[in-house]
Design a protein around this motif. Structure first.
Motif, PDB file in Angstrom:
ATOM      1  N   HIS A 164      -4.209  14.430 -22.240  1.00 29.94           N
ATOM      2  CA  HIS A 164      -5.227  14.530 -21.197  1.00 29.94           C
ATOM      3  C   HIS A 164      -4.858  13.586 -20.048  1.00 29.94           C
ATOM      4  CE1 HIS A 164      -9.475  15.293 -19.973  1.00 29.94           C
ATOM      5  NE2 HIS A 164      -9.329  14.107 -19.386  1.00 29.94           N
ATOM      6  N   ARG A 165      -5.013  14.044 -18.782  1.00 30.05           N
ATOM      7  CA  ARG A 165      -4.629  13.227 -17.636  1.00 30.05           C
ATOM      8  C   ARG A 165      -5.653  13.376 -16.507  1.00 30.05           C
ATOM      9  NH1 ARG A 165      -1.775  11.705 -20.944  1.00 30.05           N
ATOM     10  NH2 ARG A 165       0.469  11.242 -20.933  1.00 30.05           N
ATOM     11  N   PHE A 166      -6.057  12.218 -15.947  1.00 26.78           N
ATOM     12  CA  PHE A 166      -6.805  12.202 -14.701  1.00 26.78           C
ATOM     13  C   PHE A 166      -5.758  12.054 -13.601  1.00 26.78           C
ATOM     14  CE2 PHE A 166      -9.370  10.448 -11.306  1.00 26.78           C
ATOM     15  CZ  PHE A 166     -10.546  11.150 -11.419  1.00 26.78           C
ATOM     16  N   LEU A 167      -5.617  13.070 -12.733  1.00 25.44           N
ATOM     17  CA  LEU A 167      -4.440  13.184 -11.887  1.00 25.44           C
ATOM     18  C   LEU A 167      -4.380  12.155 -10.769  1.00 25.44           C
ATOM     19  CD1 LEU A 167      -4.231  17.091 -11.631  1.00 25.44           C
ATOM     20  CD2 LEU A 167      -3.056  15.522 -13.206  1.00 25.44           C
ATOM     21  N   HIS A 168      -5.507  11.624 -10.336  1.00 23.63           N
ATOM     22  CA  HIS A 168      -5.495  10.669  -9.221  1.00 23.63           C
ATOM     23  C   HIS A 168      -6.039   9.310  -9.687  1.00 23.63           C
ATOM     24  CE1 HIS A 168      -4.573  14.121  -6.788  1.00 23.63           C
ATOM     25  NE2 HIS A 168      -5.692  14.729  -7.207  1.00 23.63           N
ATOM     26  N   ALA A 169      -5.524   8.883 -10.820  1.00 27.81           N
ATOM     27  CA  ALA A 169      -6.056   7.677 -11.476  1.00 27.81           C
ATOM     28  C   ALA A 169      -5.870   6.423 -10.628  1.00 27.81           C
ATOM     29  CB  ALA A 169      -5.385   7.486 -12.838  1.00 27.81           C
ATOM     30  N   ASN A 170      -4.712   6.266  -9.996  1.00 21.80           N
ATOM     31  CA  ASN A 170      -4.445   5.022  -9.258  1.00 21.80           C
ATOM     32  C   ASN A 170      -5.406   4.844  -8.092  1.00 21.80           C
ATOM     33  OD1 ASN A 170      -2.372   4.275 -10.966  1.00 21.80           O
ATOM     34  ND2 ASN A 170      -0.800   5.349  -9.749  1.00 21.80           N
ATOM     35  N   ILE A 171      -5.690   5.964  -7.396  1.00 21.65           N
ATOM     36  CA  ILE A 171      -6.630   5.874  -6.279  1.00 21.65           C
ATOM     37  C   ILE A 171      -8.022   5.513  -6.798  1.00 21.65           C
ATOM     38  CG2 ILE A 171      -7.675   7.145  -4.362  1.00 21.65           C
ATOM     39  CD1 ILE A 171      -5.193   8.893  -4.282  1.00 21.65           C
ATOM     40  N   PHE A 172      -8.384   6.098  -7.943  1.00 16.05           N
ATOM     41  CA  PHE A 172      -9.678   5.802  -8.553  1.00 16.05           C
ATOM     42  C   PHE A 172      -9.749   4.327  -8.962  1.00 16.05           C
ATOM     43  CE2 PHE A 172     -12.825   7.221 -12.094  1.00 16.05           C
ATOM     44  CZ  PHE A 172     -13.871   6.699 -11.358  1.00 16.05           C
ATOM     45  N   PHE A 173      -8.666   3.809  -9.536  1.00 12.67           N
ATOM     46  CA  PHE A 173      -8.645   2.392  -9.943  1.00 12.67           C
ATOM     47  C   PHE A 173      -8.805   1.472  -8.735  1.00 12.67           C
ATOM     48  CE2 PHE A 173      -5.764   3.501 -13.801  1.00 12.67           C
ATOM     49  CZ  PHE A 173      -6.844   4.079 -14.447  1.00 12.67           C
ATOM     50  N   ASP A 174      -8.114   1.816  -7.643  1.00 17.23           N
ATOM     51  CA  ASP A 174      -8.228   0.986  -6.444  1.00 17.23           C
ATOM     52  C   ASP A 174      -9.643   1.009  -5.892  1.00 17.23           C
ATOM     53  OD1 ASP A 174      -5.584   0.332  -6.624  1.00 17.23           O
ATOM     54  OD2 ASP A 174      -4.913   1.879  -5.215  1.00 17.23           O
ATOM     55  N   THR A 175     -10.286   2.155  -6.014  1.00 17.98           N
ATOM     56  CA  THR A 175     -11.655   2.274  -5.534  1.00 17.98           C
ATOM     57  C   THR A 175     -12.590   1.355  -6.315  1.00 17.98           C
ATOM     58  OG1 THR A 175     -11.235   4.601  -4.932  1.00 17.98           O
ATOM     59  CG2 THR A 175     -13.544   3.889  -5.095  1.00 17.98           C
ATOM     60  N   ILE A 176     -12.368   1.288  -7.625  1.00 20.13           N
ATOM     61  CA  ILE A 176     -13.210   0.402  -8.461  1.00 20.13           C
ATOM     62  C   ILE A 176     -12.987  -1.059  -8.071  1.00 20.13           C
ATOM     63  CG2 ILE A 176     -13.631  -0.390 -10.817  1.00 20.13           C
ATOM     64  CD1 ILE A 176     -12.845   2.408 -11.783  1.00 20.13           C
ATOM     65  N   ILE A 177     -11.720  -1.449  -7.851  1.00 21.59           N
ATOM     66  CA  ILE A 177     -11.423  -2.841  -7.495  1.00 21.59           C
ATOM     67  C   ILE A 177     -12.074  -3.201  -6.161  1.00 21.59           C
ATOM     68  CG2 ILE A 177      -9.556  -4.412  -6.832  1.00 21.59           C
ATOM     69  CD1 ILE A 177      -7.816  -3.025  -8.923  1.00 21.59           C
ATOM     70  N   ASN A 178     -12.112  -2.269  -5.244  1.00 22.92           N
ATOM     71  CA  ASN A 178     -12.660  -2.554  -3.910  1.00 22.92           C
ATOM     72  C   ASN A 178     -14.174  -2.388  -3.836  1.00 22.92           C
ATOM     73  OD1 ASN A 178     -10.107  -3.096  -2.782  1.00 22.92           O
ATOM     74  ND2 ASN A 178      -9.705  -0.887  -2.536  1.00 22.92           N
TER      75      ASN A 178
END
Length: 839
Positions: free
Chosen positions: A311-325
Motif C-alpha cells: 500500500h502506498r500514499f503517493l504524495h507522502a513527502n508533501i503531506f509530511f512537510d505540511t504536517i511539519i509546517n
C-alpha cells in the motif's frame, strides 16, 4: 476524544475532495505482532491516510517504520521513548505528548530544586522503560547527579529482577523513580507495601497515576508522600489553550456517548493529546488538499493492494512537510512540530501530584508545575507538599540511620569495653558494659538516634575473625580497639579515627635480684684499685722515711708502728679525710701536696662513677627499643604475639619477614600471664591499653622504649555501607568538640600503681650490701685488734671471775689453790695476780 475530533470535523464540514473524514479503530494489547497485524488489516481494507497512536512505545517503533514504508503519517499521543525522536529514522512519526527526554529534564530540575543527589530507577523491560532509563541516566550525569542502581521489572513474568527489598535497603539513596506503566506500577507498589519499603523510609516518584482505592486502608499512611510526574496541558500551568475547541469536543462527546463522559475535570490528559494528534492530521490533510487543488493530481492518491506492505500514499513527502509546517492552538497547548526531531517544539508541560491524607481517604493533590519555558513552581491549586512520614520537611534523599536497629559487635578489652556486675532497680544482679566504647556508643546513639543491639564477641575470637564476621553479616558494625590496616581495608570499610593508637613493647619490670657484694668497687677498674693500693703503700713508706726523725708522732715509735702510722696518713689523705698528725718536713709537706691532688681527682671521679653506676642499675633493661628486638637481643621464641591482631601483622611485616617464629598468644590475659610467669620476655601492646594496664592493674609490668607503628582505631562496617558517611560526620563532630579527648582522659589517665619515678633515684640495700659487709669486716678486725691490745687485762678479768666462782663452789680448797697459783705465776715471767684475785 479521537472520535470527537472526527465528528467535530464533520460538524465543521471539513471535507476532503467532497468527502467527510471517517475513522477506524484498532485495539492493541501490547503485543507488537498483533498490533502490526491489526494495522495491516485495516490498511488493506480502507483508504487510511493517517494513524493516531499507538499507545505504547514498543508498538510505536514498529508502526512508525511500517508507516514510513507505505507513506502515511503516524501521530502518537502516548509513546514517549526518546529513540522515536530521530526524524531521520522515523520521518513519518510525530507526537503530541512530550518525549521522555523532556521528562528526564523536568525530573533532574526537581532533584536540583530539593538538593537531591541520587536515586534508584525501577523500569519495565521494553522500549518505554529502556528509553526512559537511558534518558534519565544521561541527564543526571550531565547535571552531576547519580543513578545509583537501575532495577528491571519484567513485564512478561511481572516480577522484579533480583531482591528489591535488599537492593533498596542496602542503597545509600532513599529516592525511588518508578518508570513503568500504571498497570505495573500498582503491582510494584503492592510489593513495596508488603515488604515495608515505602514511606516513611523511602520517597517514591511515579511516572503514572494509579487508582488508590485498590489499596487496603491500613496502608494509606505508607502511601502518603508519594509523588507522580505526568505530562499535562497548558491550562494547568496558566498557558493558553483552545478552550472553544475543547468545549466543542466535550459537547460532541456528551452528545454521542454521554454515559462514558467522566466530566470535564476528570478527562485524562492523554485524551487531550489524542484529540490534538487527530486534529493535527485533519488540519494538515485539509491544508494539503487545498494546496493540491491547483495541481493535476488528487490529494488522496493511494496505491491500494491486497497486501498492506504494498500500500502506498503517493504524495507522502508533501503531506509530511505540511504536517511539519502546521501550527495551531490545540486543546493541550500550542501545536507545532520540529523539522529535525519528531517532538513538538513547545507546549511541553508537567504536573506533580502528591498523595495526601484526608479524613477517611487519601487522594492526589497538584503541588508543582513545570513547562519548557519555566522551571518548577508551586501549583496554583495548592502549595503544601506532604512528604513520607506525614511531615512537611522535605527528605534529604539519603539513607538516614535514625530509628534503624544496628547489631553492634564489641570486644571485651580493658579499658575499652569491660563487663561489670551491678544491682538493677529491682535488686537483681545484672551485668553492664562500661568503658570507653560503651560511652562512645551512647554518644553516637544520642546524636544519630539509631537503636543499638550490643553483642559481645567471644573471647576466643581473633580480630581477623571479627573482620570476617562483618563481611558475613554477623554484625552490622564493630566498635572497639580494631586497628585500621591496609589489608583490612581491602575487605571492609572503616570510619574516621575514634582513637589514635600505636604499639609499645611490654615487659616485666627489672627487679635485679642478684646481689653484687663488690658493686661499690665498680667505679674504679681492678687495675686502678691495685695501682691505688700500691701508691698508698709507696706514699706511706715515703712518709715514714721523710718524717720519722723529725716528726714527734713517729720518732719514738718502733719501725713497724711508724710504717703503720705512715700508711694511715697516706690512705687518709688520699681519701680526703687526713690523719691525726701532720707532716713537719718540707719534703713531707710536698709529698702531702701530691696526695691532696690525688685525693681531689680520685674522690671526684669515684663519686661521679658511683652515682652513674647506681642510676644505670636502676634503669637497666634487656632492651630499650623495637630496634633491639629486630636485632635479636631477645630470642624470637621468647617474644609473645597475639594471633590475628595488628601486632601480628607488624611482626610478620617488619621483624620476621613472614616467619611465624614467635610465641603465639590467644588473648591479652594470656599475654599478661605469660610475662608474669616468665614464659615470654616481651610482647607488643596498644599504647592506650598498655598505659592503663601498667598503671592500674599489673604494676610489675612496664612499657619499654618509644611507641612505633602508629595508627588508629576505627568503626568497622561493610564496604559501601549506606550509613558510613553519617557515622564519619558524627565521629568527626565528637572529635572536633573535644568529647573524644574527654573520654580518653576519663578511662585512660588513671594511676593506682606506686609512682616509681619518686623513688627510682634511691639506692637499694642490695646495691650497697658489699660496702656494708666490708665495713662489718673492718669493724670485726678493729675489735680483734682491740682485744689483742687488751689481752692481759681481759685475761686477768676472766681469771678473777673464774676464781670467784671456784671459791664459792669449793671453800676448803681455797688455800691450796692460792698457793698453787702463786707458785705457777712465780715460775713464769708474767706478772702474778694479786692474792685478792681468788678471794
Amino acid at each position: 476524544m479521537f472520535k470527537a475530533a472526527i465528528l467535530l470535523s464533520q460538524k465543521y464540514n471539513l471535507t476532503i475532495e467532497g468527502q467527510s473524514i471517517g475513522w477506524q479503530t484498532v485495539e492493541t494489547d501490547g503485543n507488537v505482532i498483533n498490533t502490526l497485524s491489526s494495522t495491516c488489516r485495516a490498511i488493506s481494507t480502507s483508504n487510511i491516510v493517517g494513524i493516531v497512536g499507538p499507545i505504547l512505545s514498543r508498538e510505536a517503533h514498529v508502526i512508525a517504520n511500517f508507516a514510513k514504508t507505505i507513506g502515511i503519517p503516524v501521530i502518537s499521543y502516548s509513546a514517549t521513548d526518546p529513540d522515536l525522536s530521530d526524524r531521520n529514522i522515523y520521518p513519518a512519526f510525530y507526537r503530541t505528548i512530550p518525549s521522555d527526554n523532556t521528562a528526564a529534564l523536568s525530573i533532574t530540575k526537581l532533584f536540583i530544586r530539593f538538593n537531591w543527589t541520587s536515586c534508584i530507577i525501577i523500569y519495565q523491560n521494553d522500549a518505554f522503560g529502556f528509553g526512559g532509563e537511558k534518558a534519565l541516566t544521561r541527564m543526571f550525569h550531565n547535571k552531576g547527579l547519580i543513578v545509583i542502581k537501575s532495577i528491571i521489572f519484567d513485564i512478561t513474568t511481572r516480577q522484579i529482577q533480583g531482591n528489591l527489598k535488599n537492593e533498596l535497603i542496602s542503597s545509600s539513596t532513599r529516592l525511588i523513580i518508578l518508570w513503568t506503566e500504571s498497570i505495573y506500577t500498582s503491582l510494584i507498589l503492592q510489593y513495596a507495601l508488603d515488604y515495608d519499603i515505602l514511606g516513611p523510609k523511602f520517597t517514591w516518584i511515579l511516572l503514572s497515576n494509579i487508582p488508590l482505592n485498590s489499596f487496603d486502608q491500613n496502608s494509606y499512611q505508607k502511601l502518603i508522600g508519594i509523588l507522580t510526574i505526568e505530562p499535562t496541558i497548558g491550562d494547568i500551568v496558566n498557558t493558553p489553550i483552545n478552550s472553544t475547541l475543547l468545549d466543542a469536543a466535550y459537547n460532541i462527546w456528551k452528545q454521542y456517548e454521554p454515559e462514558s463522559f467522566p466530566g470535564s475535570n476528570k478527562v485524562n490528559y492523554h485524551a487531550l493529546f489524542a484529540f490534538d494528534a487527530t486534529w493535527s492530521l485533519i488540519q494538515s490533510l485539509e491544508q494539503f488538499c487545498s494546496l493540491t487543488n491547483t495541481r493535476s493530481f488528487s490529494c488522496v492518491s493511494i496505491f491500494n493492494s491486497s497486501f498492506c506492505f504494498d500500500h502506498r500514499f503517493l504524495h507522502a513527502n508533501i503531506f509530511f512537510d505540511t504536517i511539519i509546517n502546521m501550527t495551531f492552538l490545540g486543546v493541550s497547548g500550542p501545536i507545532q512540530f520540529n523539522l529535525n526531531v519528531t517532538d513538538r517544539i513547545n507546549g511541553n508541560f508537567y504536573l506533580i501530584q502528591n498523595i495526601q491524607p484526608y479524613e477517611n481517604h487519601i487522594d492526589y493533590v497538584p503541588v508543582l508545575e513545570w513547562s519548557d519555558l519555566d522551571d518548577w513552581k508551586s501549583s496554583s491549586q495548592r502549595t503544601i507538599i506532604i512528604w513520607p512520614g506525614n511531615t512537611l520537611v522535605p527528605p534529604t534523599g539519603r539513607a538516614c540511620i535514625s530509628g534503624t536497629r544496628l547489631r553492634i559487635g564489641v570486644i571485651e578489652s580493658t579499658p575499652f569495653t569491660m563487663i561489670t556486675n551491678v544491682i538493677d532497680k529491682c535488686g537483681q544482679n545484672t551485668t553492664k558494659l562500661i568503658g570507653f566504647i560503651p560511652d562512645l556508643i551512647d554518644l553516637l546513639q544520642e546524636k544519630m538516634k539509631f537503636i543499638p543491639q550490643i553483642l559481645v564477641a567471644s573471647l576466643n575470637q581473633t580480630y581477623t575473625e571479627l573482620i570476617r564476621a562483618v563481611i558475613n553479616d554477623d554484625y552490622d558494625i564493630i566498635i572497639g580497639d580494631v586497628t585500621i590496616t591496609a589489608s583490612r581495608r581491602k575487605q571492609v570499610s572503616f570510619s574516621n579515627s575514634i582513637f589514635d593508637n600505636s604499639l609499645r613493647i611490654i615487659m616485666r619490670k627489672n627487679t635485679n635480684d642478684n646481689v653484687d657484694l663488690l658493686s661499690f668497687l665498680k667505679p674504679f677498674s681492678f687495675s686502678l684499685w691495685i695501682l691505688l693500693f700500691i701508691t698508698s703503700i709507696y706514699a706511706g713508706v715515703l712518709i715514714c722515711l721523710l718524717e720519722r726523725q723529725e716528726n714527734e708522732a713517729l720518732h719514738e715509735r718502733s719501725i713497724i708502728s711508724s710504717i703503720a702510722m705512715s700508711l694511715w696518713y697516706s690512705i687518709g689523705t688520699i681519701m680526703g679525710y687526713g690523719a691525726d698528725f701532720h707532716a713537719s718536713t718540707a719534703a713531707g709537706r710536698l709529698l702531702t701536696l701530691g696526695l691532696y691532688f690525688l685525693s681531689l681527682v680520685l674522690v671526684a671521679t669515684y663519686t661521679a662513677n658511683l652515682a652513674s653506676d647506681l642510676t644505670i642499675s636502676k634503669s637497666k633493661a634487656i632492651i630499650s627499643s623495637i630496634d633491639d628486638i629486630k636485632n635479636g637481643k631477645i630470642p624470637f621464641h621468647r617474644i609473645g604475639v597475639r594471633i590475628g591482631s595488628a601486632s601480628e601483622e607488624y611482626y610478620l611485616r617488619e621483624i620476621s619477614s613472614g616467619n611465624r617464629n614467635y610465641y603465639p598468644l590467644k588473648s591479652r590475659q594470656e599475654l599478661y600471664e605469660s610475662l608474669l610467669n616468665d614464659i615470654i620476655d616481651a610482647s607488643f601492646l596498644d599504647t592506650g591499653v598498655g598505659e592503663y594496664i601498667t598503671n592500674t592493674i599489673y604494676c610489675n609490668l612496664t612499657l619499654v622504649g618509644t611507641d612505633f607503628d602508629k595508627g588508629a582505631f576505627g568503626v568497622v562496617f561493610p564496604k559501601q555501607w549506606i550509613y558510613g558517611q553519617e557515622f564519619d560526620v558524627s565521629i568527626l563532630s565528637l572529635r572536633e568538640s573535644g568529647v573524644l579527648d574527654d573520654l580518653k582522659r576519663k578511662w585512660f589517665q588513671t594511676n593506682s600503681c606506686p609512682d616509681l619515678s619518686v623513688t627510682s633515684t634511691s639506692a637499694a640495700i642490695e646495691t650497697m650490701s658489699g660496702l656494708f659487709l666490708t665495713f662489718a669486716m673492718i669493724s670485726i678486725l678493729s675489735l680483734l685488734l682491740f682485744a689483742w691490745k687488751r689481752r692481759f687485762i681481759i685475761r686477768n678479768y676472766l681469771w678473777k671471775r673464774l676464781c670467784r666462782k671456784i671459791s664459792l663452789t669449793f671453800p676448803n680448797t681455797s688455800t691450796i689453790r692460792r698457793s698453787t697459783e702463786i707458785s705457777k705465776y712465780s715460775e713464769s715471767s708474767k706478772p702474778v695476780p694479786s692474792a685478792e684475785a681468788c678471794f
